[in-house]
Motif scaffolding. Sequence first.
Motif, PDB file in Angstrom:
ATOM      1  N   ARG A  14      71.472  58.382  38.273  1.00 20.81           N
ATOM      2  CA  ARG A  14      70.968  59.399  37.230  1.00 20.81           C
ATOM      3  C   ARG A  14      69.476  59.685  37.815  1.00 20.81           C
ATOM      4  NH1 ARG A  14      74.758  59.149  33.148  1.00 20.81           N
ATOM      5  NH2 ARG A  14      76.505  57.538  32.309  1.00 20.81           N
ATOM      6  N   ALA A  15      68.757  58.987  37.747  1.00 20.39           N
ATOM      7  CA  ALA A  15      67.437  59.623  38.820  1.00 20.39           C
ATOM      8  C   ALA A  15      67.644  60.104  39.776  1.00 20.39           C
ATOM      9  CB  ALA A  15      65.628  58.389  37.632  1.00 20.39           C
ATOM     10  N   TYR A  16      68.032  59.775  39.930  1.00 14.82           N
ATOM     11  CA  TYR A  16      68.237  59.772  41.950  1.00 14.82           C
ATOM     12  C   TYR A  16      68.998  61.120  41.582  1.00 14.82           C
ATOM     13  CZ  TYR A  16      67.169  55.324  43.456  1.00 14.82           C
ATOM     14  OH  TYR A  16      66.559  53.749  43.229  1.00 14.82           O
ATOM     15  N   ASP A  24      76.435  53.299  35.206  1.00 17.69           N
ATOM     16  CA  ASP A  24      75.444  52.751  34.797  1.00 17.69           C
ATOM     17  C   ASP A  24      74.129  53.613  33.742  1.00 17.69           C
ATOM     18  OD1 ASP A  24      77.647  50.968  34.802  1.00 17.69           O
ATOM     19  OD2 ASP A  24      75.932  49.858  35.983  1.00 17.69           O
ATOM     20  N   ILE A  25      73.500  53.154  32.926  1.00 21.43           N
ATOM     21  CA  ILE A  25      71.946  53.924  32.476  1.00 21.43           C
ATOM     22  C   ILE A  25      71.364  53.101  32.960  1.00 21.43           C
ATOM     23  CG2 ILE A  25      70.791  55.449  31.007  1.00 21.43           C
ATOM     24  CD1 ILE A  25      73.367  56.046  29.460  1.00 21.43           C
ATOM     25  N   ASP A  26      70.457  52.473  34.027  1.00 22.68           N
ATOM     26  CA  ASP A  26      69.860  51.336  34.629  1.00 22.68           C
ATOM     27  C   ASP A  26      68.737  52.011  33.760  1.00 22.68           C
ATOM     28  OD1 ASP A  26      71.218  49.613  36.229  1.00 22.68           O
ATOM     29  OD2 ASP A  26      71.340  51.804  37.764  1.00 22.68           O
ATOM     30  N   ARG A  52      68.440  46.161  26.129  1.00 21.22           N
ATOM     31  CA  ARG A  52      70.180  46.952  25.874  1.00 21.22           C
ATOM     32  C   ARG A  52      70.722  46.307  27.867  1.00 21.22           C
ATOM     33  NH1 ARG A  52      67.695  52.547  24.971  1.00 21.22           N
ATOM     34  NH2 ARG A  52      66.012  51.396  25.722  1.00 21.22           N
ATOM     35  N   PRO A  53      71.869  46.108  28.008  1.00 25.74           N
ATOM     36  CA  PRO A  53      72.051  45.887  29.472  1.00 25.74           C
ATOM     37  C   PRO A  53      71.352  47.026  30.537  1.00 25.74           C
ATOM     38  CG  PRO A  53      74.116  47.020  27.518  1.00 25.74           C
ATOM     39  CD  PRO A  53      73.029  47.136  27.407  1.00 25.74           C
TER      40      PRO A  53
END
Length: 219
Positions: A14-16, A24-26, A52-53
Amino acid sequence: MTDDLIYSCVVGSRAYGLDGPDSDIDRRGVFLAPATAFWRLDPAPTHRDGPRPEELHWELARCLSLALSANPTVLEVLWSPLVELVTDAGRGLLAVRGSLLSRRVADTYGRYAADQFAKLSAARSRGDGVRWKQAMHMLRLLMAGAHVLRTGEVLVDVSAHRDRLLAVKRGELAWDEVAAEAARLRADLDAAGEATALPAEPDRERVDGFLYAVRKERA
């Protein structure tokens, strides 16, 4: 969220700018343990998972130590475009992040990418096939390494190269083409390393002064 968290952000696809609908949201972050936590035989942890996961936090000193050694993973955290939480101490951390950078970047980014290339080549020689996601991130690391050497800023968002990188991830390029791209990017990284204005060593004194001040404030 925990009370000692000073910085938190989203990392990974998501940041990339390489995410899809099922990505996923890392999350990664930095927490500040009180000075008294280091007065015991069992000091504060250097890192922790959750709550959180897909979430991990480093204690501030550990984060700074890894960043001073030009660890690409930690540097990406400090330059993530997707910041979710930042306190006054977190803003202080971001203010000194430029002092963490040095010519060591050429070695660490290059070495990480070379390790990935070696693993990919070994897998191919065993007949295991190419792990295309790994190949994509190898190319991304080489791009990012040259960028930081030239600009003094860590490249996280690579959405400008999204189509090309995702084509690699999907296995749409032949291995020889990917290998040739890696060789070109490695040569570009080496050239950036030769011409970089980054110092040979990071400004450890400034970073240490920041850590001391923020610890003292929380003592």
